[in-house]
Scaffold this motif. Structure first.
Motif, PDB file in Angstrom:
ATOM      1  N   UNK A 123      24.860  21.599  49.196  1.00  0.00           N
ATOM      2  CA  UNK A 123      24.157  22.666  49.906  1.00  0.00           C
ATOM      3  C   UNK A 123      24.471  24.014  49.274  1.00  0.00           C
ATOM      4  N   UNK A 124      23.455  24.841  49.115  1.00  0.00           N
ATOM      5  CA  UNK A 124      23.630  26.138  48.474  1.00  0.00           C
ATOM      6  C   UNK A 124      24.554  27.051  49.261  1.00  0.00           C
ATOM      7  N   UNK A 125      24.546  26.952  50.613  1.00  0.00           N
ATOM      8  CA  UNK A 125      25.406  27.833  51.399  1.00  0.00           C
ATOM      9  C   UNK A 125      26.877  27.504  51.206  1.00  0.00           C
ATOM     10  N   UNK A 126      27.195  26.236  50.914  1.00  0.00           N
ATOM     11  CA  UNK A 126      28.569  25.849  50.621  1.00  0.00           C
ATOM     12  C   UNK A 126      28.933  26.244  49.194  1.00  0.00           C
ATOM     13  N   UNK A 127      28.013  26.000  48.264  1.00  0.00           N
ATOM     14  CA  UNK A 127      28.265  26.313  46.855  1.00  0.00           C
ATOM     15  C   UNK A 127      28.520  27.809  46.663  1.00  0.00           C
ATOM     16  N   UNK A 128      27.880  28.648  47.479  1.00  0.00           N
ATOM     17  CA  UNK A 128      28.017  30.094  47.339  1.00  0.00           C
ATOM     18  C   UNK A 128      29.238  30.661  48.040  1.00  0.00           C
ATOM     19  N   UNK A 129      30.020  29.820  48.729  1.00  0.00           N
ATOM     20  CA  UNK A 129      31.189  30.323  49.448  1.00  0.00           C
ATOM     21  C   UNK A 129      32.276  30.785  48.485  1.00  0.00           C
ATOM     22  N   UNK A 218      42.169  15.791  58.913  1.00  0.00           N
ATOM     23  CA  UNK A 218      42.629  17.055  58.326  1.00  0.00           C
ATOM     24  C   UNK A 218      41.764  17.510  57.148  1.00  0.00           C
ATOM     25  N   UNK A 219      41.319  16.593  56.254  1.00  0.00           N
ATOM     26  CA  UNK A 219      40.520  17.053  55.104  1.00  0.00           C
ATOM     27  C   UNK A 219      39.064  17.363  55.437  1.00  0.00           C
ATOM     28  N   UNK A 220      38.626  17.105  56.672  1.00  0.00           N
ATOM     29  CA  UNK A 220      37.206  17.281  57.003  1.00  0.00           C
ATOM     30  C   UNK A 220      36.812  18.755  57.002  1.00  0.00           C
ATOM     31  N   UNK A 221      35.523  18.993  56.764  1.00  0.00           N
ATOM     32  CA  UNK A 221      34.962  20.350  56.694  1.00  0.00           C
ATOM     33  C   UNK A 221      33.871  20.423  57.750  1.00  0.00           C
ATOM     34  N   UNK A 222      34.244  20.789  58.972  1.00  0.00           N
ATOM     35  CA  UNK A 222      33.335  20.668  60.112  1.00  0.00           C
ATOM     36  C   UNK A 222      33.385  21.908  60.983  1.00  0.00           C
ATOM     37  N   UNK A 223      32.470  21.973  61.957  1.00  0.00           N
ATOM     38  CA  UNK A 223      32.434  23.101  62.875  1.00  0.00           C
ATOM     39  C   UNK A 223      32.211  24.398  62.131  1.00  0.00           C
ATOM     40  N   UNK A 224      32.987  25.423  62.494  1.00  0.00           N
ATOM     41  CA  UNK A 224      32.869  26.706  61.807  1.00  0.00           C
ATOM     42  C   UNK A 224      33.983  26.891  60.786  1.00  0.00           C
ATOM     43  N   UNK A 225      34.457  25.771  60.227  1.00  0.00           N
ATOM     44  CA  UNK A 225      35.486  25.813  59.182  1.00  0.00           C
ATOM     45  C   UNK A 225      35.042  26.663  57.993  1.00  0.00           C
ATOM     46  N   UNK A 226      35.999  27.335  57.398  1.00  0.00           N
ATOM     47  CA  UNK A 226      35.834  27.893  56.067  1.00  0.00           C
ATOM     48  C   UNK A 226      36.596  26.978  55.116  1.00  0.00           C
ATOM     49  N   UNK A 227      36.355  27.070  53.797  1.00  0.00           N
ATOM     50  CA  UNK A 227      37.140  26.249  52.869  1.00  0.00           C
ATOM     51  C   UNK A 227      38.645  26.451  53.028  1.00  0.00           C
TER      52      UNK A 227
END
Length: 279
Positions: A123-129, A218-227
């Motif tokens: 996803x572009x929104x993740x790639x641009x973080x 723990x490794x999941x990227x969910x909700x309003x998580x940031x990297x």
């Protein structure tokens, strides 16, 4: 200003409730976290410097550059304290095609790099973080805007063109991330690329496990998580393992929806096998 989303926008059912209670921070955890951060900083410096050195050597030797992602993935996961287990059931590990996997974290890209140097659709929104953007550029990620359908045909066309040349491409057809204890349906759009190119599809099941052998969130990227949120949890975690299970190739057929459902069933069966092995 809220982003407009189309009716088929992939939405995860996972949130912070999947993460469980927050563990108390101990002095020993701080020492482990500090050591891992030092190793990550050293590898980050190497990643920045490597393309320059590789470009120079490639010109001198008149050879193409070696894939950076494949070389960096192992050291990065090791620095984070994550052990890797690969269960490759493909009849021909050298075969190319569309690789489809369930999606838990941005760390999935590193785990898959250990079994294939193929570019990844993200996803572009993740790639641009921040933090992720620099690595994404160096790792050859193909960005796609999931918020609109207008750019989807072009993205599918690009993947199909790469597959037709004999290259593999990695796609996460759930369209978003889940906690690892549950998942989402496979969206059929990118399966059309395999149908058009006439190449096989390789389903891959990713699992992050804790020291007890059960799914670790723990490794999941969910909700309003940031990297950085995900990174902090991983840095503090102990005994994490990522299991990469590659299944037999699926023939593309002529119907992308049927192909998507078939690959989803394969990974559901793989999940059941893993659960039975823990009993």
């Amino acid at each position: 200003m809220p982003v407009e989303r189309h009716p088929w926008f992939p939405v995860s059912t996972c949130g912070h409730a999947c993460l469980g209670p927050r563990a108390e921070r101990r002095a020993a955890d701080a020492v482990v976290t500090g050591g891992r951060l030092c190793r990550l900083a050293a590898i980050a410096g190497w990643i920045v410097a490597t393309p320059i050195a590789d470009g120079t050597m490639a010109r001198l030797r008149r050879r193409p550059r070696r894939a950076l992602r494949a070389r960096a993935a192992g050291p990065l996961l090791a620095a984070l304290g994550i052990r890797v287990v690969v269960d490759d059931r493909r009849r021909d590990p050298r075969a190319t095609g569309l690789i489809v996997a369930n999606h838990i974290s941005f760390l999935d890209v590193l785990a898959l790099a250990l079994v294939s140097p193929a570019p990844v659709v993200a996803k572009s929104d993740v790639v641009d973080m921040p933090v992720v953007a620099g690595l994404a550029r160096r790792f050859g990620v193909i960005a796609v805007d999931r918020g609109t359908l207008r750019g989807l045909p072009a993205a599918v066309g690009e993947v199909s063109a790469r597959l037709a040349t004999g290259s593999s491409v990695i796609v996460f057809p759930e369209g978003t991330t889940f906690c690892g204890r549950t998942g989402g349906a496979f969206r059929p759009a990118f399966f059309q690329a395999a149908v058009d190119a006439g190449v096989p599809v390789f389903p891959v099941r990713l699992r992050f496990l804790g020291p007890d052998g059960r799914a670790a969130t723990a490794p999941s990227f969910i909700g309003d998580d940031s990297p950085l949120d995900t990174l902090r949890r991983v840095l503090r975690a102990r005994g994490l393992t990522v299991v990469v299970r590659l299944e037999h190739a699926e023939v593309p057929g002529a119907d992308r929806r049927e192909l998507a459902r078939r690959c989803e069933r394969v990974l559901s069966a793989a999940e059941s096998d893993i659960e039975r092995s823990l009993i």
